[in-house]
Design a protein around this motif. Structure first.
Motif, PDB file in Angstrom:
ATOM      1  N   UNK A   1       0.947  -1.330  -0.147  1.00  0.00           N
ATOM      2  CA  UNK A   1       0.258  -0.064  -0.379  1.00  0.00           C
ATOM      3  C   UNK A   1       0.780   0.901  -0.145  1.00  0.00           C
ATOM      4  N   UNK A   2       0.170   2.456  -0.327  1.00  0.00           N
ATOM      5  CA  UNK A   2       0.883   3.316  -0.626  1.00  0.00           C
ATOM      6  C   UNK A   2       0.373   4.593  -0.400  1.00  0.00           C
TER       7      UNK A   2
ATOM      8  N   UNK B   1     -14.176   5.840   2.673  1.00  0.00           N
ATOM      9  CA  UNK B   1     -14.800   6.059   1.272  1.00  0.00           C
ATOM     10  C   UNK B   1     -13.599   5.960   0.503  1.00  0.00           C
ATOM     11  N   UNK B   2     -12.736   6.062   1.276  1.00  0.00           N
ATOM     12  CA  UNK B   2     -11.294   6.539   0.381  1.00  0.00           C
ATOM     13  C   UNK B   2     -10.324   4.672   0.054  1.00  0.00           C
ATOM     14  N   UNK B   3      -9.947   5.583  -0.531  1.00  0.00           N
ATOM     15  CA  UNK B   3      -9.121   4.205  -2.251  1.00  0.00           C
ATOM     16  C   UNK B   3      -7.604   4.374  -1.401  1.00  0.00           C
ATOM     17  N   UNK B   4      -6.822   2.784  -1.308  1.00  0.00           N
ATOM     18  CA  UNK B   4      -5.762   3.016  -1.133  1.00  0.00           C
ATOM     19  C   UNK B   4      -4.934   2.600  -2.399  1.00  0.00           C
ATOM     20  N   UNK B   5      -4.128   3.760  -2.974  1.00  0.00           N
ATOM     21  CA  UNK B   5      -3.637   2.883  -3.967  1.00  0.00           C
ATOM     22  C   UNK B   5      -1.975   1.842  -3.396  1.00  0.00           C
ATOM     23  N   UNK B   6      -1.827   0.961  -4.911  1.00  0.00           N
ATOM     24  CA  UNK B   6      -1.205  -0.223  -4.062  1.00  0.00           C
ATOM     25  C   UNK B   6      -0.455   0.005  -5.241  1.00  0.00           C
ATOM     26  N   UNK B   7       1.225  -0.547  -5.140  1.00  0.00           N
ATOM     27  CA  UNK B   7       2.339  -0.332  -5.831  1.00  0.00           C
ATOM     28  C   UNK B   7       2.788  -1.527  -6.046  1.00  0.00           C
TER      29      UNK B   7
ATOM     30  N   UNK C   1       5.934  -0.474 -11.027  1.00  0.00           N
ATOM     31  CA  UNK C   1       4.788  -0.095 -11.112  1.00  0.00           C
ATOM     32  C   UNK C   1       3.323   0.055 -10.064  1.00  0.00           C
ATOM     33  N   UNK C   2       2.108   0.489 -10.663  1.00  0.00           N
ATOM     34  CA  UNK C   2       1.251   0.886 -10.275  1.00  0.00           C
ATOM     35  C   UNK C   2      -0.029  -0.600 -10.838  1.00  0.00           C
ATOM     36  N   UNK C   3      -0.314  -1.018  -9.345  1.00  0.00           N
ATOM     37  CA  UNK C   3      -1.418  -1.968 -10.014  1.00  0.00           C
ATOM     38  C   UNK C   3      -2.838  -1.700  -9.298  1.00  0.00           C
ATOM     39  N   UNK C   4      -3.007  -0.562  -9.312  1.00  0.00           N
ATOM     40  CA  UNK C   4      -4.252  -0.113  -9.180  1.00  0.00           C
ATOM     41  C   UNK C   4      -5.222   0.619  -7.545  1.00  0.00           C
ATOM     42  N   UNK C   5      -6.021   1.230  -7.408  1.00  0.00           N
ATOM     43  CA  UNK C   5      -6.284   1.176  -6.262  1.00  0.00           C
ATOM     44  C   UNK C   5      -7.590   0.513  -4.988  1.00  0.00           C
TER      45      UNK C   5
END
Length: 310
Positions: free
Chosen positions: A128-129, A139-145, A155-159
């Motif tokens: 998690x980033x 409701x907030x999303x977490x970006x995953x790399x 690289x990024x994988x999404x949220x």
């Protein structure tokens, strides 16, 4: 008490290159080799220790303020962990010598449940980033790399809305994690970079593993009045398996007091059963047939099981 893990919805500014494919589970012409009972365990004694079942150390935390964001690789040789400065490390101990390398920066820090996740081949790490926000609201999303264990290929994988105790399917296509407030489990599809909530799981405070194809997930489902905990790795839990598409609960055909369950890379399910002198590992095939029953060493009876390595 429910809580929200520290996370940010903004994605980390990393390469948007396609995710390097991880090695698929090997093709097998016959039955997989029987397990020998080798594994990697967790101790919360003097600090956090990761060790093999013969007592050999793999890694230990040295910082008393460490938040507990770590995970052991499937091969049992390395530990990925996140420090207070948001740096992702890969550490290992062999021959009495410990090695440590920072492989990425910008990882989310502050919640024990925000653990990195290894690919099945132990070559890549998803984590998690954060873009530097102080926290997150509902409701907030977490970006995953994701990054290689050598620090290459970031690289990024999404949220996702489920960044807690991330686990990666063996085919590399799916990540699963539970929401920071324990309301549900979410799947992140690495190809499309989108996530969706798994039906049928109302509350959960641990995600243990996914089947190789991502169709089944092992979780610790909790009731409405249960204590959510602090998000640390559990030493044991009552496993619940659900179909990730329908939410249907899958029965585990093993008797006794179940204290864990985990899918292997080849699709076998290993169920941990509590015992007075020592615990037992029951190995099932995809149809639920018992293949093996192994006795754990008495010394690890009260330790957490992180990986099964052989």
């Amino acid at each position: 008490m429910k809580y929200w893990a520290l996370a940010a919805g903004a994605a980390l500014a990393v390469s948007a290159a396609a995710l390097p494919a991880q090695a698929a589970a090997p093709e097998r012409s016959g039955a997989p080799a029987p397990l020998t009972g080798q594994g990697v365990y967790l101790s919360y004694g003097n600090g956090i220790r990761v060790l093999k079942n013969d007592g050999r150390p793999v890694w230990a935390s040295r910082d008393a303020s460490f938040a507990g964001q770590f995970s052991a690789s499937p091969d049992g040789r390395k530990v990925a962990w996140i420090d207070g400065k948001g740096r992702l490390h890969v550490s290992s101990t062999a021959g009495g010598k410990t090695t440590d390398k920072v492989v990425a920066r910008g990882a989310a820090y502050g919640g024990p449940c925000m653990t990195p996740a290894w690919s099945a081949d132990s070559r890549r790490i998803a984590f998690p980033t954060t873009a530097g926000a102080g926290g997150s609201g509902q409701g907030d999303r977490t970006a995953v790399a994701a990054v290689g264990s050598d620090g290459k290929g970031l690289t990024t994988l999404g949220t996702t809305l489920g960044p807690c105790h991330l686990t990666w399917s063996a085919d590399g296509r799916t990540l699963a994690g539970y929401a920071g407030d324990t309301v549900g489990v979410h799947l992140l599809t690495t190809g499309s970079r989108v996530s969706a909530k798994v039906p049928g799981i109302k509350l959960a405070n641990h995600v243990e593993s996914l089947s190789p194809d991502g169709r089944r997930v092992v979780v610790n489902a909790i009731g409405a009045n249960a204590d959510a905990g602090d998000g640390s790795w559990p030493l044991s839990f009552v496993p619940s398996i659900h179909d990730t598409r329908t939410g249907k609960k899958i029965a585990i055909p093993v008797e006794g007091r179940l204290i864990g369950a985990r899918y292997l890379r080849d699709g076998r399910l290993v169920v941990r059963v509590a015992g007075k002198a020592g615990n037992t590992l029951v190995v099932l095939d995809s149809s639920g047939k018992t293949l093996q029953s192994l006795s754990e060493k008495p010394a690890v009876r009260r330790l957490g099981l992180l990986q099964i390595t052989g």
